[in-house]
Design an enzyme around this catalytic site. Structure first.
Site, PDB file in Angstrom:
ATOM      1  N   ASN A 210       0.847  -1.203   0.000  1.00  0.00           N
ATOM      2  CA  ASN A 210       0.000   0.000   0.000  1.00  0.00           C
ATOM      3  C   ASN A 210       0.877   1.246   0.000  1.00  0.00           C
ATOM      4  OD1 ASN A 210       0.581   0.818   2.852  1.00  0.00           O
ATOM      5  ND2 ASN A 210      -0.320  -1.195   3.244  1.00  0.00           N
ATOM      6  N   ASP A 279      -4.079  -6.618   5.427  1.00  0.00           N
ATOM      7  CA  ASP A 279      -5.027  -7.479   6.140  1.00  0.00           C
ATOM      8  C   ASP A 279      -4.923  -8.926   5.680  1.00  0.00           C
ATOM      9  OD1 ASP A 279      -6.057  -5.450   7.703  1.00  0.00           O
ATOM     10  OD2 ASP A 279      -7.415  -4.791   6.115  1.00  0.00           O
ATOM     11  N   LYS A 289       8.626 -17.393 -10.525  1.00  0.00           N
ATOM     12  CA  LYS A 289       7.845 -16.295 -11.091  1.00  0.00           C
ATOM     13  C   LYS A 289       6.632 -16.849 -11.848  1.00  0.00           C
ATOM     14  CE  LYS A 289       8.145 -12.423 -14.222  1.00  0.00           C
ATOM     15  NZ  LYS A 289       8.878 -11.813 -15.312  1.00  0.00           N
ATOM     16  N   ASP A 306      -3.917  -9.888  13.381  1.00  0.00           N
ATOM     17  CA  ASP A 306      -4.045  -8.472  13.720  1.00  0.00           C
ATOM     18  C   ASP A 306      -3.009  -8.190  14.805  1.00  0.00           C
ATOM     19  OD1 ASP A 306      -4.853  -5.979  14.923  1.00  0.00           O
ATOM     20  OD2 ASP A 306      -6.640  -6.163  13.682  1.00  0.00           O
ATOM     21  N   ILE A 307      -1.962  -7.480  14.436  1.00  0.00           N
ATOM     22  CA  ILE A 307      -0.814  -7.305  15.332  1.00  0.00           C
ATOM     23  C   ILE A 307      -1.209  -6.580  16.617  1.00  0.00           C
ATOM     24  CG2 ILE A 307       1.490  -6.286  15.542  1.00  0.00           C
ATOM     25  CD1 ILE A 307       1.645  -6.562  12.421  1.00  0.00           C
ATOM     26  N   VAL A 308      -1.863  -5.434  16.422  1.00  0.00           N
ATOM     27  CA  VAL A 308      -2.159  -4.608  17.602  1.00  0.00           C
ATOM     28  C   VAL A 308      -3.153  -5.335  18.530  1.00  0.00           C
ATOM     29  CG1 VAL A 308      -4.080  -3.207  16.662  1.00  0.00           C
ATOM     30  CG2 VAL A 308      -2.465  -2.183  18.239  1.00  0.00           C
ATOM     31  N   PHE A 323      -4.003   3.193  15.182  1.00  0.00           N
ATOM     32  CA  PHE A 323      -4.341   4.211  14.182  1.00  0.00           C
ATOM     33  C   PHE A 323      -5.523   3.722  13.363  1.00  0.00           C
ATOM     34  CE2 PHE A 323      -1.537   7.878  13.594  1.00  0.00           C
ATOM     35  CZ  PHE A 323      -0.721   7.680  14.688  1.00  0.00           C
ATOM     36  N   LYS A 337     -12.977   0.216  16.409  1.00  0.00           N
ATOM     37  CA  LYS A 337     -11.650  -0.435  16.491  1.00  0.00           C
ATOM     38  C   LYS A 337     -11.060  -0.328  17.893  1.00  0.00           C
ATOM     39  CE  LYS A 337     -10.458   0.112  11.704  1.00  0.00           C
ATOM     40  NZ  LYS A 337      -9.764   0.867  10.682  1.00  0.00           N
ATOM     41  N   LYS A 341     -10.335  -3.938  19.282  1.00  0.00           N
ATOM     42  CA  LYS A 341      -8.925  -4.315  19.396  1.00  0.00           C
ATOM     43  C   LYS A 341      -8.395  -4.131  20.815  1.00  0.00           C
ATOM     44  CE  LYS A 341      -8.048  -3.328  14.531  1.00  0.00           C
ATOM     45  NZ  LYS A 341      -7.001  -3.535  13.551  1.00  0.00           N
TER      46      LYS A 341
END
Ligand code: C5P
Length: 401
Positions: A210, A279, A289, A306-308, A323, A337, A341
């Protein structure tokens, strides 16, 4: 509020070729809110004119100890008392020697003797002169007297030599001045910050990612460091330099970031999840390839951890800040969230607005806790980070007590 807001800085310039960089330094320090009075030695005036420095600083330049008119405006003792900080840049071997000897044979050295303000010098000279025994002995003495020695850097010199002796870059000097002037209110805290994008490999040459530049997370790391925290920065691939003094852990994928976050978070005081984590990842990364064949192709994606949220479910979890980059219904999504979370705070930004958020130098945030919200208005990410770090600390202390 800027980083050097209302800081009174006497900027002494001595006679070295690096003096040509000082108007830019003055401009940048002023940009951070500092009030600058320039003092020049006779030698400095051979390299750059007082008029230039007067124009950029917005104040008359002082250059003489024995000028009755100048003494009437702001005399040497007044200047010495006015200063919160004295920076001498460039500091030549000569002024370093005169300062060490306690001489007061021009305005700048006199101010140095007459002040109780901290003094920082940015040495700039030929590499041989820097390494010369008298210079090294002088630097040692000044350092023992608590004079801050900023640099020198290494590289190509105006005389053609290569080595130590270059004045630090303007950027580095602004950072050092900002660090020096910031109250170390986070001393003893360990912050772990995730930043940047993640890359989810498709095959050995392709990936999904991203637009995150890492600028916001890096600015938070810089602001926390500046306030005295120990900082671990777990970063996806970005094109910016990690703040000096941070512990940089480079990762590529979300799963690597997850592993490192779970390793460092339990020992930390505050965890800030600023990374734009993918995600989903590709279920089966091709070992070779992938060749072009059909008109359409399908990739199967599976959810990343989900890390956090995983850090927040640890028994010994740190104070948790997430964030939320949203394009609509910001408050509703952000609060969702925060609860889902299990976070203490969530900083929401509206990435649909142009000129802020992803990849931009500026940002605006609204920070939600379970019971309140605080706006941090649009500003460059350094300023936003500084305010955010202070706000996080207030909430952290309130929770602790
Ligand atoms: O992607 P999302 O909007 O859910 O991100 C919200 C918060 O969760 C951010 O702080 C982000 O860094 C974090 N996050 C994470 N791991 C993920 C997804 C998001 O730590 N896999």
């Amino acid at each position: 509020m800027q980083i050097l807001q209302d800081k009174k800085i006497v900027l002494g310039i001595s006679g070295g070729i690096a003096a040509y960089k000082i108007p830019e330094l003055v401009r940048r320090l002023k940009e951070q809110g500092a009030d600058i009075r320039v003092v020049m030695t006779e030698g400095a005036k051979a390299f750059i004119t007082p008029l230039t420095l007067q124009a950029v600083s917005g104040n008359a330049v002082a250059d003489s100890l024995l000028d009755t008119a100048a003494e009437l405006a702001m005399g040497h003792i007044e200047l010495a008392k006015w200063a919160d900080l004295i920076i001498i840049a460039p500091a030549t071997a000569d002024i370093i020697a005169r300062m060490t000897a306690g001489m007061a044979n021009d305005l700048l050295t006199t101010i140095c003797l007459a002040t109780s303000a901290p003094i920082a010098i940015a040495p700039a000279m030929n590499q041989q002169m820097w390494h010369a025994l008298p210079t090294q002995a002088n630097i040692k003495t000044l350092s023992e007297r608590n004079v801050q020695i900023w640099g020198p850097g290494s590289g190509e010199q105006a005389c053609g030599d290569v080595g130590l002796g270059r004045m630090l870059d303007v950027d580095e000097l602004v950072t050092l001045a900002s660090d020096f002037c910031t109250d170390k209110y986070l001393q003893g805290q360990h912050w772990v910050i995730t930043a940047g994008p993640t890359r989810e490999a498709i095959d050995p040459v392709r990936y999904i990612s991203n637009h995150s530049s890492g600028k916001m997370g890096y600015a938070i790391a810089q602001a926390a460091l500046r306030a005295g925290a120990t900082v671990t920065l777990i970063s996806g691939p970005v094109n910016i330099k990690a703040p000096v003094g941070s512990q940089l852990i480079n990762v590529n994928s979300a799963e690597e970031m997850h592993e490192q976050a779970l390793k460092f978070a339990p020992k930390s005081t505050i965890f800030v999840a600023c990374a734009a984590v993918a995600d989903y990842r590709v279920a089966q990364i091709a070992t070779q390839k992938i060749k072009k064949s059909n008109d359409a192709m399908q990739l199967e994606l599976v959810k990343n951890h989900d890390i956090v949220a995983d850090v927040a479910s640890l028994d010994n979890k740190p104070f948790m800040v997430g964030f939320a980059a949203e394009t609509q219904n910001i408050e509703q999504y952000a609060r969702g969230k925060l609860i889902r979370k299990n976070l203490d705070l969530i900083a929401a930004n509206d990435v649909a607005k142009s000129g802020q958020g992803f990849n931009s130098n500026d940002n605006a945030l609204t920070v939600y806790s379970a019971i309140d919200k605080t706006d941090i208005p649009l500003a460059n990410k350094q300023i936003v980070a500084q305010r955010l770090v202070s706000l996080i600390n207030q909430h952290y202390l309130a929770k602790k007590n």
